[in-house]
Design an enzyme around this catalytic site. Structure first.
Site, PDB file in Angstrom:
ATOM      1  N   LEU A  49      19.793  15.459 -48.548  1.00 33.78           N
ATOM      2  CA  LEU A  49      19.292  16.401 -48.361  1.00 33.78           C
ATOM      3  C   LEU A  49      18.950  16.881 -49.582  1.00 33.78           C
ATOM      4  CD1 LEU A  49      21.191  19.846 -46.266  1.00 33.78           C
ATOM      5  CD2 LEU A  49      20.484  20.227 -48.640  1.00 33.78           C
ATOM      6  N   ASP A  51      15.888  20.107 -51.659  1.00 31.02           N
ATOM      7  CA  ASP A  51      15.577  21.701 -50.862  1.00 31.02           C
ATOM      8  C   ASP A  51      15.566  22.661 -50.089  1.00 31.02           C
ATOM      9  OD1 ASP A  51      14.127  20.848 -53.468  1.00 31.02           O
ATOM     10  OD2 ASP A  51      12.450  21.483 -53.165  1.00 31.02           O
TER      11      ASP A  51
END
Length: 486
Positions: A49, A51
């Site tokens: 994961l 932005d």
């Protein structure tokens, strides 16, 4: 060796459909074994994961997208993953919102923002394409999300005619029936900038040029730009790359976040008028790519990536990396962006514990409140081996020291971070969630956001203050349902 360089291009750019169900289950199972995985922070079921994207309040819910690389905890083929929530406690997992399934985004759907217009949301993103010589061809694109959360791509709206290949992360707003877009860019003389575009119909955009400030040589690239008006002033928020400073506090990470507050953006001269000196919102080890949006009550909310490009955390061996910060409400005061945890998070608090000296913690997810008055102090999180992190303060500065963690990483960028102490008497809040700590200091003028890794975290202790309050925190729910987690 960094994980980002040890993978081949072919490995990193595999698509989700190329990952077998057994591989997905294996990565999920590995992640489930990791005691450093958070309880009340958004993190991936597996993979990387980074932005936050497309943040918006739409149809009675907060919508959160984030960049996701499903092949593993490495930067590669990027998707937008989609969650929504009414209260930041209970989430609906919508699965992948944007796939890299067009020629213009054949090598990833890169970051961008959202604009709510009536019964639809416009999602702006960078299409990342590589040609046969592996040259990047970036374009700014958009998609439409409807009331049923169905998303339809609309294609390219801006091609790159003015900047190097570093041209990404569009953020759009509307004023007086005119659309404006800022894009993170590198000029032809390799300077970071925030490029401004204007349109009346979303399809034809006029390049206005880089926004003018007094900072004409601040790094080689400005990523994840955001422009917004708050309390009658204009704010430019961005993540500059290639910036260093001799100041003891500023620009100590591989990449940092900065902002400028000015009187207004002059759309004729393309200048941020009357702006103050550059400031940093966060002085921790791991805060990057923040994005903001307005919710239904007019609050300006910020969410950031708790992580950094080109840095591998110890969680990669469990097949996951990266998480999102807790949501923070923004206001302006004396030229500072003030960050406060959203009030909704109070619903996660369980019983209150008041302790002095040392407290044996039940689990690694909790909130600590410290009323420090005009004092020096020290707070330590440790295990029985003496492995620890230490947060302390003199009357002049705060310090976070993670040099004695169980698992050190990124030592070349230092193991201590400092921040100025602007206020003597203040209530500090520290949100701890297994392997992340978010500290709100100086009445919200600054935060210190960091990952930390201590095996079998056992104790919290304080020195220099009489007592502290601790609230254990509940788990957020509803995540990972679209991935059929066991």
């Amino acid at each position: 060796m960094s994980l980002n360089t040890s993978w081949t291009i072919e490995q990193r750019y595999r698509r989700l459909e190329d990952i077998s169900q057994s591989e997905r289950e294996s990565m999920t199972l590995s992640r489930q074994q990791d005691t450093s995985f958070p309880c009340y922070h958004i993190a991936p079921s597996f993979g990387l994961l980074n932005d936050p994207n497309g943040l918006c309040y739409f149809n009675g819910e907060h919508h959160i997208f984030y960049q996701w690389t499903p092949v593993g905890p490495v930067h590669g083929m990027k998707y937008w993953y989609h969650l929504s929530t009414k209260d930041f406690i209970h989430f609906t997992d919508h699965g992948i919102g944007l796939h890299p399934d067009e020629d213009y985004d054949s090598h990833g759907v890169y970051s961008g923002g959202a604009l709510v217009e009536g019964d639809r949301v416009l999602l702006f993103f960078t299409g990342n394409k590589r040609d046969e010589n592996w040259n990047r061809v970036p374009t700014q694109c958009f998609a439409t999300m409807f009331l049923n959360n169905e998303i339809k791509k609309n294609g390219i709206i801006i091609e790159n005619e003015h900047y190097t290949e570093h041209f990404r992360d569009p953020k759009v707003w509307k004023k007086d029936d005119v659309y404006f877009m800022v894009v993170g860019a590198q000029t032809q003389n390799e300077k970071g900038s925030m490029a401004l575009y204007e349109s009346e119909n979303l399809l034809t955009w006029q390049h206005k040029g880089p926004i003018k400030t007094k900072y004409t040589d601040l790094g080689y690239m400005w990523e994840c730009p955001d422009f917004f008006e708050l309390d009658g002033q204009a704010v430019m928020l961005f993540s500059p790359q290639g910036v260093q400073s001799s100041d003891p506090y500023d620009f100590k990470n591989i990449y940092s976040v900065a902002y400028l507050v000015g009187d207004r953006l002059n759309l004729s001269t393309i200048e941020l008028e009357g702006h103050h000196d550059i400031l940093q919102p966060d002085y921790g080890f791991d805060f990057y790519a923040p994005q903001t949006y307005l919710d239904g009550s007019g609050r300006r909310i910020l969410i950031a990536w708790v992580g950094l490009p080109d840095i591998d955390t110890p969680s990669v061996k469990y097949q996951w990396a990266g998480m999102l910060s807790i949501p923070r409400e923004l206001t302006l005061e004396d030229g500072f962006l003030i960050q406060k945890p959203l009030t909704e998070l109070q619903s996660l608090r369980k019983e209150e514990v008041v302790f002095s000296q040392t407290h044996k913690i039940e689990n690694g997810s909790f909130l600590v409140q410290l009323d420090i008055e005009d004092k020096e102090f020290e707070l330590e999180l440790s295990n029985l081996k003496g492995e620890r992190i230490v947060f302390s303060a003199t009357r002049g500065e705060f310090q976070l020291d993670r040099s004695e963690m169980s698992h050190l990483y990124a030592e070349k960028f230092g193991t201590v971070r400092k921040a100025p102490r602007l206020i003597n008497n203040q209530l500090l809040e520290m949100y701890v969630d297994n392997s992340v700590i978010e500290i709100f200091i100086n009445d919200g003028k600054h935060t210190m956001t960091s990952r930390f890794f201590i095996d079998n975290l056992e104790n919290i202790s304080i020195k220099g203050i009489e007592y502290a309050k601790l609230f254990y925190m509940d788990r957020i729910d509803g995540l990972y349902s679209s991935l059929k987690e066991n």
